[in-house]
Design an enzyme around this catalytic site. Structure first.
Site, PDB file in Angstrom:
ATOM      1  N   ASP A   9      56.456 -28.259 -27.988  1.00  0.00           N
ATOM      2  CA  ASP A   9      54.995 -28.231 -28.076  1.00  0.00           C
ATOM      3  C   ASP A   9      54.669 -27.345 -29.273  1.00  0.00           C
ATOM      4  OD1 ASP A   9      52.313 -28.576 -27.445  1.00  0.00           O
ATOM      5  OD2 ASP A   9      52.280 -26.833 -26.120  1.00  0.00           O
ATOM      6  N   GLU A  44      55.168 -33.096 -29.657  1.00  0.00           N
ATOM      7  CA  GLU A  44      53.801 -33.563 -29.413  1.00  0.00           C
ATOM      8  C   GLU A  44      53.193 -34.068 -30.714  1.00  0.00           C
ATOM      9  OE1 GLU A  44      51.198 -31.474 -26.582  1.00  0.00           O
ATOM     10  OE2 GLU A  44      49.685 -31.562 -28.161  1.00  0.00           O
ATOM     11  N   ASP A  49      52.374 -23.498 -22.864  1.00  0.00           N
ATOM     12  CA  ASP A  49      53.106 -24.184 -23.935  1.00  0.00           C
ATOM     13  C   ASP A  49      54.527 -24.518 -23.499  1.00  0.00           C
ATOM     14  OD1 ASP A  49      51.139 -23.183 -26.397  1.00  0.00           O
ATOM     15  OD2 ASP A  49      51.451 -21.709 -24.830  1.00  0.00           O
TER      16      ASP A  49
END
Lengths: 182, 182
Positions: A4, A65, A138
């Protein structure tokens, strides 16, 4: 391995398993860089942090991501730049990189593309049989990315794995992998 | 060394000189990556290309165009990611990185922050005493970035140079630099 991306907190989560089978968390954490450091030093720190994760876990796939520019204008550039470092680190090693959107990840682990952070954290906890949701968010998001990749791309993974198996047989790799690690 | 970041064409231009003195072009070119390659391979190709430029010219400063997210949404992510690779490559080597906005660069070389590409190309040609404007425009923009850096940051550069001189004396560097190369 799911990433992430972020400059302040870059979430990293390593999950082993196959679609339809049990999932196991191998590692989870966050690469942090100081907000007052200059951009160059932060990017170098993200690279060094991710290299350590890749050295330690040697994942078969890296899921990052996908960054959209419609988000907050001030943070989106840093996120895009951290994601570039993650994609670069994996690609340099020949590890296949997949990009998944936040809504793909949410839909994969909760059934809804509009699930909130708490719901994602709760499902990650359940799917990986953890005692508590991983923190910060996260880190949980990185695990959700890894789970999403294992579940969403089984056909693609099987093909890549067959190629990898063939290649590793050909090169007599000393440590043939037993599972699928993302 | 100026870098106009991009995945399809990443402009690179190397200029030597000091503010108030004559400027000399040392090199100019473009690092290209195939538009049909996947993002990971493109970022690795940008890294390899920029590493060759850094190896060959060993610039004292690297100036990279600052990316804004209000630009075209489809291309801005690739530009941000290519800029991350440029900043990372320079920072890893300990080379100071400066970011300049497109309007700062235009204002530095033409006197107007809203000058068009042709005007920037014409001034780059004149300032570096070239026979024709460098092509493509990304290459000319990279030279303009290098010129902008040499002109805009003389005080900052002098300080950094004094530190660098001190460091290189201390380490008895075999090739002390004679000019300022950006």
């Amino acid at each position: 391995m799911g990433v992430d991306p972020g400059l302040t907190r870059c979430g990293v989560g390593v999950v082993e398993g196959v679609a339809g089978g049990p999932l196991t968390m191998r590692g989870v954490g966050v690469v942090r860089t100081p907000a007052d450091a200059d951009l160059g030093h932060r990017l170098v720190a993200v690279e060094q942090g991710l290299e350590q994760w890749l050295d330690e876990y040697r994942p078969e796939y890296v899921a990052v991501e996908r960054v959209f520019s419609q988000h907050n204008v001030r943070t989106v550039m840093g996120t895009a730049q951290a994601s570039a470092v993650a994609i670069l680190c994996a690609s340099r090693r020949g590890i296949p990189v997949a990009l998944h959107t936040p809504s793909e990840v949410k839909a994969a682990v909760t059934g809804s593309g509009r699930a909130d952070k708490a719901q994602v954290g709760a499902m990650v906890t359940r799917l990986l049989r953890l005692d508590a949701p991983p923190k910060p968010a996260d880190a949980a998001d990185a695990l959700a990315l890894a789970i999403c990749h294992i579940w969403r791309a089984p056909a693609q993974n099987r093909l890549q794995q067959a190629v990898a198996r063939h290649t590793s047989k050909a090169s007599r790799a000393p440590h043939p992998s037993k599972g699928r690690t993302a």
